[in-house]
Structure formats: C-alpha cells, structure tokens
Scaffold this active site. Structure first.
Site, short mmCIF file in Angstrom:
data_model
loop_
_atom_site.label_atom_id
_atom_site.label_comp_id
_atom_site.label_asym_id
_atom_site.label_seq_id
_atom_site.Cartn_x
_atom_site.Cartn_y
_atom_site.Cartn_z
N ARG A 96 14.85 -75.69 24.41
CA ARG A 96 14.56 -76.80 23.27
C ARG A 96 15.67 -76.79 22.20
O ARG A 96 16.17 -77.81 21.87
CB ARG A 96 13.22 -76.47 22.36
CG ARG A 96 11.74 -77.07 23.27
CD ARG A 96 10.73 -76.52 22.48
NE ARG A 96 10.61 -75.21 22.22
CZ ARG A 96 9.68 -74.49 21.47
NH1 ARG A 96 8.81 -75.41 20.92
NH2 ARG A 96 9.68 -73.25 21.31
N ASN A 118 7.48 -78.38 23.74
CA ASN A 118 6.99 -77.80 24.95
C ASN A 118 5.54 -78.23 24.97
O ASN A 118 4.80 -78.64 24.35
CB ASN A 118 6.85 -76.16 24.76
CG ASN A 118 8.07 -75.48 24.98
OD1 ASN A 118 9.11 -76.14 25.65
ND2 ASN A 118 8.42 -74.42 24.77
#
Length: 750
Positions: free
Chosen positions: A21, A39
């Site tokens: 990320r 996620n």
C-alpha cells in the site's frame, strides 16, 4: 460530489504485509494521481483517477516491493468521487483469497539499526519493517492487520505509532512494528527464574562454557550449543537422544566461509529472505565430526532474526540450531510448553513474550546442477502460494492430505496452490495433533471450502483415514491417488506442465508406496500425466523382511538382495551377528515380508554390504546419505544392471561389488559405480519412451532424487532430452499433497 473517470484496479498475489500500500501511495503521488488503496480479502484494491493510468498500471508489476509477488493486475473503468490527493484507506472484509506472506529474514536497514548504539532500537531483538520480520508465524487471520496477529496485545508507543502512520517511513503499516519501549521483551531463564542482565550476553557466556540453551525463534524453539565444542555437541546428542542425525548450524558469512565451500548460487540462497538451511560441502577449518557423522556436507543458515544476529555477534561462533524437541516429536512453540518439554535438555532458556501462532520448522534446501531444490518447506517458504499450470485456472477447491511420512497439506483455490509446512511423521501422536491443527488452521485462514478431497490410496495411512472420514461426514468427493502417480504429478506441477501438455516418462525412486497391484512400489518408470499412468518399468522386487524393520536395519535388505543373486554365503560372512536363518524362514513363508521394488531399500542394501550402519539406522535415510557422501569421492564406470521385459534386476551388480572388494578397490569407487549404474538403468528406460514418441519429456521425482549425485548422473544419461526436476516442491513425500491435489482437480475438469 465531483465524480471523476478513473479505474478500479485489483492486484492479486502476495501483496499484503510487504509494504504494497505505501508503494502504491508513493507511486500515485509521484505520478500526480488521486484516489485510494486498501487491503481486502482478495488482495489490494485501488481506485485511481488522473493522468497516465496506463503507466501507473504497468508500474505496479514492474516496481513492486521485493517481498511482493504480483500474480494478476485486473482493471476496469470506474467513476467515483476521489479525495483531493491519494490516501491509504482502512482494510475491509473478512476471509482470505489473497496470498499470505511468509516470514522474512532481517533486512539490511533493520540490521544496521540494531547494531547502531545511537539508534533507539540498538540491541533490540524484535526490530522489523515492511521488508522483513514475522508474518505467517504471528498471523491469526486475514486481512493482515496488527489486530489479527500475536502483536495485538502490544500497544504502540508514540514513536512507533508515528512511524506506523507515516507513508514515507519504511515501517508504515508494518504490523509487528515495535521497540524496547512498547514491544516484546527478551530474558534468560534458569531453574524457572529470570536471570538479571543482558539476556544476549548471558546466553553467549553460557554457550562459551559448553551449556545447552533453548532459544525461542520465529517458528518454535531451537536447542543451541557452540558447534566448535565436541563435548557440548555430545551432550546435546545424549540429552536429545539423537545419536547421529545431522545438526543444523547457524553462523555469520565469515564463519560459514571458514568452514564450507560455498558457490555463488549457494550464497544467493543463503542470503535470500527465506533464509533456509542450505547443505554445503565441508571445507576449510574442521568442525567436530559428530555434527554430521559420515557425511560430507553440513546444513548452514545465516541468522534470520535480530535475536539470532545479536547472538551470533556476541559469540562469534558457529552455533548448532536444532529443533527444540525430543527426536520424532514436533518442536515446542509456547513458553510453558518449552519449560515442560525441554527442561531436561536445556541448561537455560532464552525466552520472549511474543506468542507464536503456528509451528514452523526451518526450511532445508540444496543447490544442484539444475539450480536450487527445496528439501523441506518451512519458515520463509510457507505459505507462499504456488501458481497452477495452464489448464487449471477453473479448478475446483481441493484439499489434499499427503502421505504418512513428511506430512503436509495442500489447498487449491483460485488458480493457486498453498502447500503447507512440514509436519513430520504422522505415526507420532504429537505430529498427528499438529496435522489436525494445521487442517483446521489452513481451512480457516484461507476461507477454504473444498469440493474434493484427495489422499494416498494406502488404507492404513492416518491422513488417508482422516480424508475418508471428512469426505463421508461432509459428503464430498474422495479421490484416492496412487503414491507414485502423486509424485509424478507433483513434479509436473512444480514445472508448470500444462494439463494438456502430453504424457511424460516419470522416473520415480523413493522408499515405498502402495502400488496399484497391491504390492509395494518404489523404483518405477511411469508413463503418465495428471489424469492417468501406466507402470512400464520397475526394479525387481525383493522381500522387506520384518516389514517396517527393513526400513531401519539395512542388513535385511542386503541379505535379501544377495540371496536373490545366489550369494547367500557372502551374506552369512557379512552379517554374522544378524538372525539370518529366522529372516530367511520369514521370507520363504511370506510372513511379514512383503515384496517391494523400493529403490531406497536398494541403497540400504548396497550401504550394508559396504559396511555402512548395517545393523541399524540412527535416522531415516542415514545409510543412503552416507553412501552418497562416499560416492562423491569416487569414480568409475557404472555397474551393469540386467533388464528383462519391464524389470530392472540388480542381481549382476553384487558379483561385481564382491570382486571389487576382493581386489581392494576403494569403497568410494564402488559407491560411485552403484550410483552410475542405477542412473543408467532407469534413464535408459525413460529415454526409450521419449525417443519412441510415447512421452514428451522425462520427470524425476521421489525422495531418492534429493541425492544430488544421483540426480546429476541421471541428467547426464538423459543428455539433451527435456527433463523436469523438482525445485519449489519437495521431491520427497513432502510434495505428495501437491500432486494429489492436481490429480483430483484434473479429474474434476475432464
């Protein structure tokens, strides 16, 4: 609301817990894009709008973090209301369809910090970041967030929280992030009491004076001694009741270079984030022979956690790091469990208070002429998903339960396989409990709902009985797979052989498995694929006199083969202390003496004739491993095996061996010539099948192909033919579940 045209991008693979990320955040900001990333159970989801979206999408795979594995990038047009910049959003959903990341060895940046007196993590045994540290060993559920790990009870201090929240920091969303102020703590314990002082220094002092320590690592406890001290090594063997099985060693790079011959490929494997034990040739400064009696290689690993780095730095010594257990049992993972089970072994304990979510043995690997080969899947490899070959994309969910030895479970889902960690010999009650726990653990963690169950066809294997019970209880299809067909399919899958890629000639050499004709096989050339097989060539069967005793007492195999060759008198001379007449009576009457074509038992027979542990093994495979070590120093032409129809008969080699011994030939040359002759006999049979057009390639599988010399000699005999060998999946029974799962899936897709 200001809607903007953009894309919704789904990234699948090993993309959680690896800094993915923040990588996307940096990439989007660099390219001036707006949107968010999060996620979820399927992996990473990105919604993005702005400039060069094609370039952004291409960079996702091209620039992904080192620990990531991108299996797919899927995108579609999407209109949404983006934020002013690019954000990292909260994780969503439960369950798992994404890859779970294995534990990773300490990265250079974290190592530098724990060695820097000015750093706040100086000397801290639990430093980590998104590039390294515990993952699967602390994970309780998905998505991978701190609350779903054994770090949940350790609240972050302000400094760690600031790092965790800063997208520019390499600890951004590193779930196990910690420091001495807020994270797990380390201590040394003797007689149930914590000893005041620096636990690493205290441990180093005790190792220097020959003590045995129990050290809590990532996947369980190790028992540790200074490997240079013969008395300490002998003490550990005595306490652990492990008379000859090799011990694994840990050392820094300088230490390993002083004691082993290390190729460039072996250094690369040692330094890999998976940090396996690597089998290395002995060289340079000698260490006690008792570390690996009769062998020419030692298993080495580099330190893979900050604790191990600190300990190696403090001792400057090579250290034995063997699993903390009684031989044959799983290693201890909990503090109380270790105190109860290891107090009779260890003089002191190096403990910490971060729980281990699941037991993970160290992985074991070696480098062959064909590249690296996994011998045991463990910490660092598990549960890394394996891609399925072409033609298996729509495979149903399958669970496969492997064999009786080297137990492992395999799940198929979403075009991938998760081959679980090494569980050991399922005859052991504690290993069986670990198997049942792993079955529940993997099913829950990967949200697995199988349509089919696969197992070995042997009715007495515990894993097979478990499969039958589960299939009956849940009314699922049960597929019983012949042992050596599973080995063949495992090698095919490891090499991504397409489902419609055609048949191969599979040379499968191992200990034994129940054959399709009800006898015990173990030395075969099969013609087959994922769907079916034919047994074309096999080693002439010999009785396994005493049943299971024949697997641990090599003289039984030596006598059986010599009797077949008409050399009973020589057997009488070689094994005067063995109950030969009783054994022969059992063989003649067929009482507990099943016929078997086992190549593994043929290795034992040759070893026994050459005087290698004839009366009994100290551990599984000892005779064959010592025979290989002997052969590595030899040379010469291969002994001639006979061939009649589909049967390869070793009878002629015994007279040659007797003649060579009588002439005073070096035993290492005899060992070499046996390896070369066996390789020629089986490779010749497979070559004929390829040259005739029946087979498209040759596949090599079974535990005997962990023998690097045998593998090299077979490859030499096969020449320029296409050959498939194991790399990521063990050639031994640790890979059976993978092959079983592929066969079960292929059967459902016809």
């Amino acid at each position: 609301m200001a809607l903007a045209a953009g894309r919704r991008i789904r990234v699948r693979g090993q993309v959680q817990g690896v800094g993915f990320r923040p990588f996307i955040w940096h990439l989007a900001r660099r390219m001036g894009l707006r949107g968010w990333v999060l996620n979820d159970p399927e992996g990473v989801l990105i919604c993005v709008s702005g400039g060069d979206l094609d370039g952004f999408e291409a960079a996702i795979g091209a620039e992904a973090p080192g620990l990531a594995r991108v299996d797919a990038v899927e995108s579609e047009a999407f209109t949404f209301d983006p934020p002013d910049g690019f954000e990292i959003a909260a994780s969503t959903g439960q369950g798992a369809q994404t890859g779970v990341v294995p534990d990773a060895a300490t990265c250079p940046d974290c190592l530098a910090e724990i060695r820097d007196p000015s750093d706040r993590r100086f000397g801290y045994a639990f430093a980590n970041c998104t590039r390294c540290g515990p993952r699967f060993s602390i994970l309780k559920g998905l998505p991978y967030d701190r609350a779903q790990t054994t770090m949940a009870d350790f609240g972050m201090c302000p400094d760690c929280a600031a790092e965790y929240a800063d997208p520019t920091d390499r600890r951004f969303h590193a779930q196990p992030v910690a420091c001495p102020a807020c994270g797990p703590r380390l201590w040394l314990e003797e007689d149930g009491r914590e000893v005041p002082g620096d636990p690493v220094a205290l441990a180093a002092e005790r190792l220097a004076r020959g003590a045995v320590l129990a050290i809590k690592g990532l996947g369980g406890f190790h028992l540790c001694v200074d490997a240079r001290q013969s008395l300490a090594v002998a003490l550990l063997r005595q306490r652990k009741r492990r008379p000859g099985k090799p011990f694994a060693l840990m050392g820094g790079e300088d230490t390993i270079a002083r004691h082993a011959k290390v190729s460039a490929a072996e250094w690369e494997l040692l330094r890999d984030p998976t940090a396996p034990i690597v089998l290395l040739e002995k060289a340079g400064e000698a260490l006690p022979n008792a570390l690996a009696p009769g062998l020419d290689r030692l298993g080495w690993m580099l330190p893979h956690t900050p604790l191990h780095h600190l300990l190696i730095d403090a001792t400057g010594a090579p250290l034995v790091m063997t699993s903390g257990n009684l031989s044959g049992e799983p290693q201890a993972i909990g503090n109380e469990d270790a105190r109860g089970k290891l107090s009779g072994f260890a003089d002191a304990f190096v403990m910490h208070d971060r729980d281990i979510a699941r037991r993970l043995d160290d992985g074991v690997e070696r480098v062959t002429a064909q590249g690296s080969m996994v011998l045991r899947r463990g910490r660092g490899r598990v549960p890394g998903a394996l891609p399925l070959p072409e033609g298996f994309g729509d495979a149903p969910q399958v669970v496969a339960y492997g064999g009786q030895m080297k137990g492992a479970i395999c799940l198929l889902k979403n075009g991938q396989a998760v081959l679980g960690h090494h569980l050991g010999d399922l005859d052991s009650e504690l290993s069986w409990e670990a198997f049942l726990q792993a079955d529940r653990d993997y099913a829950g963690l990967f949200d697995h709902d199988p349509a089919r169950i696969a197992c070995d066809m042997h009715p007495d294997f515990r894993a097979a009985r478990h499969a039958e019970e589960r299939a009956a209880a849940q009314r699922l299809a049960l597929i019983k797979v012949q042992h050596h067909h599973a080995h063949l399919a495992s090698c095919l899958g490891d090499n991504l052989w397409p489902q419609d890629g055609g048949k191969v000639a599979g040379i499968v050499l191992d200990g034994l498995g129940l054959g399709a004709d009800g006898t015990l096989w173990g030395g075969e050339v099969l013609l087959g694929d994922y769907h079916s097989f034919e047994r074309r060539v096999w080693l002439k069967p010999a009785p396994l006199i005493g049943g299971d005793r024949a697997q641990v007492e090599p003289w039984r195999n030596g006598m059986a083969r010599l009797d077949q060759a008409g050399l009973s008198g020589w057997a009488d001379d070689l094994f005067p202390d063995a109950p030969l007449e009783l054994a022969r009576q059992a063989a003649r009457a067929g009482i507990n003496a099943p016929l078997s074509s086992s190549a593994g038992r043929l290795f034992d027979a040759v070893a026994a004739v050459l005087g290698i542990c004839p009366m009994g093994h100290g551990y599984e495979g000892e005779a064959a491993m010592r025979l290989e070590a002997l052969a590595n120093r030899g040379a010469g032409a291969g002994f001639a095996f006979a061939r009649e129809g589909g049967e390869i008969d070793p009878a002629p080699i015994w007279a040659e061996i007797s003649e060579q011994l009588g002439a005073g030939a070096p035993v290492e040359n005899i060992a070499w010539r046996f390896h070369a002759g066996l390789a020629r006999a089986f490779a010749g049979a497979a070559r004929t099948m390829v040259k005739s057009g029946e087979a498209e390639a040759v596949a090599l599988s079974g535990g005997c192909f962990q023998n690097a010399l045998l593998l090299e000699l077979v490859l030499r005999e096969l020449g320029d033919l296409p050959v498939l060998v194991h790399r990521r999946v063990p050639a031994n029974d640790g890979g059976l579940a993978f092959g079983q799962a592929l066969i079960a899936a292929a059967g459902a897709m016809r």
